[in-house]
Write a protein that holds these residues in place. Structure first.
Motif, short mmCIF file in Angstrom:
data_model
loop_
_atom_site.label_atom_id
_atom_site.label_comp_id
_atom_site.label_asym_id
_atom_site.label_seq_id
_atom_site.Cartn_x
_atom_site.Cartn_y
_atom_site.Cartn_z
N UNK A 56 0.85 -1.19 0.00
CA UNK A 56 0.00 0.00 0.00
C UNK A 56 0.89 1.24 0.00
N UNK A 57 0.90 1.96 -1.09
CA UNK A 57 1.82 3.09 -1.26
C UNK A 57 1.46 4.30 -0.39
N UNK A 58 0.26 4.37 0.14
CA UNK A 58 -0.16 5.52 0.93
C UNK A 58 0.04 5.28 2.44
N UNK A 59 0.68 4.19 2.83
CA UNK A 59 0.94 3.89 4.23
C UNK A 59 2.45 3.86 4.45
N UNK A 60 2.91 4.56 5.47
CA UNK A 60 4.34 4.51 5.82
C UNK A 60 4.47 4.61 7.34
N UNK A 61 5.59 4.18 7.84
CA UNK A 61 5.84 4.22 9.28
C UNK A 61 7.31 4.46 9.52
N UNK A 62 7.60 5.06 10.67
CA UNK A 62 8.99 5.33 11.02
C UNK A 62 9.65 4.06 11.52
N UNK A 63 10.96 4.03 11.41
CA UNK A 63 11.75 2.92 11.92
C UNK A 63 12.72 3.51 12.94
N UNK A 64 12.26 3.62 14.20
CA UNK A 64 13.02 4.33 15.23
C UNK A 64 14.42 3.78 15.45
N UNK A 65 15.33 4.70 15.71
CA UNK A 65 16.71 4.35 16.05
C UNK A 65 17.08 5.05 17.35
N UNK A 66 16.24 4.93 18.34
CA UNK A 66 16.50 5.57 19.61
C UNK A 66 15.24 6.14 20.24
N UNK A 67 14.18 6.25 19.49
CA UNK A 67 12.93 6.75 20.05
C UNK A 67 12.12 5.59 20.60
N UNK A 68 11.01 5.91 21.27
CA UNK A 68 10.16 4.88 21.85
C UNK A 68 8.85 4.72 21.11
#
Length: 192
Positions: free
Chosen positions: A105-117
């Motif tokens: 689904x091209x309209x869905x994205x999410x962050x990939x945290x590198x230190x956040x919670x």
């Protein structure tokens, strides 16, 4: 390494532009950490003048507790490594489930945290509230849409925040699957 916004402000002649806040809350015990502020001399003077009206003083016993617990940089590094060991598999699980169910689904994205919670999840505009509603019916609750925006107002109804650090791993797996299915359902409803 993340660039220092304060150093950049100083370099460009604006040392009063930005105060920087930090806390040991997420490192030790939520709500019982020690908070810090870093700022220019002018901003520190302003802060201290106003802070003296808000409080008679900090919780010195808790400050001592924190100082003893985090007494050396080695202790802090070891503690943060323990956090990483707990959190990394959870964030990897978010990515694996969302990639599996929502990857096309091209309209869905999410962050990939590198230190956040938290994971910031961006969905099709106009569907975030519906996703939360659908998930609640299935027994999954999370932050209300737009909780990361000022006053909680997301004019596009397209942003959600997830805290995969909270539930047990198997509960998290089920919750993420439910959320992914709710995203797919809300998106389909929007297009239909």
């Amino acid at each position: 390494m993340i660039a220092s916004i304060y150093d950049d402000c100083v370099r460009h002649g604006n040392p009063d532009r930005v105060p920087i806040y930090a806390s040991t809350s997420k490192m030790t015990l939520p709500g019982a950490g020690v908070a810090f502020i870093g700022a220019s001399g002018t901003n520190k003077t302003w802060w201290l003048r106003h802070a003296s009206v808000w409080s008679v003083g900090p919780d010195k016993v808790n400050q001592l507790r924190q100082a003893r617990f985090l007494k050396s940089p080695g202790n802090i590094r070891a503690l943060m490594e323990q956090h990483r060991q707990v959190l990394r598999p959870r964030f990897e699980l978010v990515d694996a489930i969302f990639s599996s169910v929502l990857g096309c689904q091209q309209h869905v994205s999410w962050s990939r945290p590198e230190g956040e919670y938290f994971v910031s999840l961006h969905v099709l505009p106009g569907t975030a509230s519906r996703i939360v509603q659908l998930a609640a019916v299935a027994g999954v609750r999370f932050a209300r849409p737009g909780s990361c925006y000022p006053y909680g107002r997301d004019d596009y109804d397209a942003q959600l925040r997830l805290a995969p650090s909270w539930p047990e791993k198997e509960t998290l797996r089920l919750a993420l699957t439910v959320i992914a299915i709710c995203i797919a359902k809300a998106t389909a409803e929007k297009f239909l």
